[in-house]
Design an enzyme around this catalytic site. Structure first.
Site: not given
Length: 354
Positions: A93, A124, A207
């Site tokens: 992402h 992911d 992230s």
């Protein structure tokens, strides 16, 4: 998974616990001995605190040079140096649909360029590669996910809110969590099994960074934080990281072949949608189509069937089916309970691969 809101009470504890004694003073009273015991306890606590601080600083010095900031046109995240050839591991992402990126290494203002090798949104994860590998680029060391235990002290490293080379600390709060990402807020919608839950602060920009143990090993990739459904904001102290074993399985394939050829994720081989009952409550997954030669096809499941149970797990939504499958492996045998034309049926299924 549902995260319910709770009110947290902050409790401040002293550095050392003091023994309280009542009584008269006197040369032979135990209070005199307790005083020296208290001073020894304080000294020990201070020494232990100093040792822990030294451990933090050692790990940060060792691992932080392997954590980078990744800038896409719209997204900003973190990454981990995977090898000395310039491969950088991050979240899918973070890269989105883009192909080129700007990368900044720790403690440096020089911007490097990188290109996408491959992205695997189902887990992911993604790998990008630096166009030019700077001298001294240091690859991170990955730990064994099977050895991660609740209560372990961990450090989260990355670029929260664009603040590069930031470090937060916490513990492993739980292991084996199955979490489904949202897709409307920039996530991939992936359902990821065996995630590590941590109390270390994970904010936007973290992230793709590193969740690290005190041995200087990466045990997970911080990926998302829980949200408080009452307010729509993040729930402090509840973050999730993809375990190192999953990370290495996916990244090794991308680095070696440029794509994921063995996902390790079980599949029924259907497309489906959630159906509701007469009270408008989720009541199962309607099979829209069946992949020819897939697990469901071989078991006799057809389009129009409504799946209500996988093994011992009730299925009410497409998300619950995905989360149930995340607990299994390709080749596992299980049962599927479904209704067809109002009649309940049950089929034995050998799961395929996603």
């Amino acid at each position: 998974m549902d995260i319910t809101r709770t009110r947290a009470l902050r409790l401040v504890l002293p550095l050392a616990v003091l023994a309280l004694v009542s009584g008269c003073s006197g040369a032979g009273f135990p209070g005199a001995r307790d005083s020296s015991t208290t001073r020894a306890a304080q000294a020990l606590a201070q020494q232990s605190g100093g040792d822990l601080q030294s451990e933090y600083q050692r790990v940060i010095k060792d691992v932080l040079p392997s954590v980078v900031q990744i800038q896409a046109s719209r997204e900003l995240g973190s990454g981990i140096v995977y090898d000395d050839k310039g491969h950088i591991l991050t979240n899918a992402h973070v890269v989105g649909n883009e192909k080129t990126f700007k990368v900044t290494t720790a403690n440096s203002e020089n911007t490097l360029t990188a290109r996408l090798v491959s992205s695997y949104p189902q887990q992911d994860l993604a790998v990008v590669k630096l166009d030019q590998v700077p001298s001294g680029l240091k690859a991170a060391t990955f730990g064994d996910s099977a050895k991660v235990e609740v209560g372990q002290i961990v450090l989260a490293m990355g670029s929260p809110l664009g603040l590069s080379s930031s470090v937060t600390q916490g513990i492993v709060s739980a292991t084996g969590r199955t979490v489904t990402e949202g897709s409307s807020d920039g996530g991939t919608g992936a359902t990821i099994a065996n995630m590590v839950q941590t109390s270390a602060a994970i904010n936007p920009g973290n992230s793709g960074g590193a969740l690290v143990n005190l041995n200087g090993q990466v045990i997970g990739i911080p990926t998302l934080a829980a949200t408080d459904p009452s307010f729509g904001g993040s729930a402090p102290g509840i973050g999730f990281a993809i375990p190192a074993s999953t990370v290495k399985t996916i990244a090794d394939q991308i680095v070696r072949t440029g794509k994921v050829t063995d996902s390790g994720r079980a599949a029924l081989g259907i497309t489906g949608r959630t159906v509701v009952d007469q009270n408008y409550q989720p009541a199962g997954v309607a099979v829209v189509s069946v992949k020819s030669g897939g697990a469901a096809d071989k078991a006799g499941i057809q389009a129009g069937d409504i799946i209500t149970r996988l093994g011992d797990t009730d299925i009410t939504t497409i998300t619950s089916l995905t989360e149930a499958l995340a607990q299994d492996k390709p080749g596992d045998r299980t049962s599927v309970t479904f209704t067809r034309n109002g009649s309940q049926k049950k089929a034995d299924v050998t799961l395929g691969q996603q």
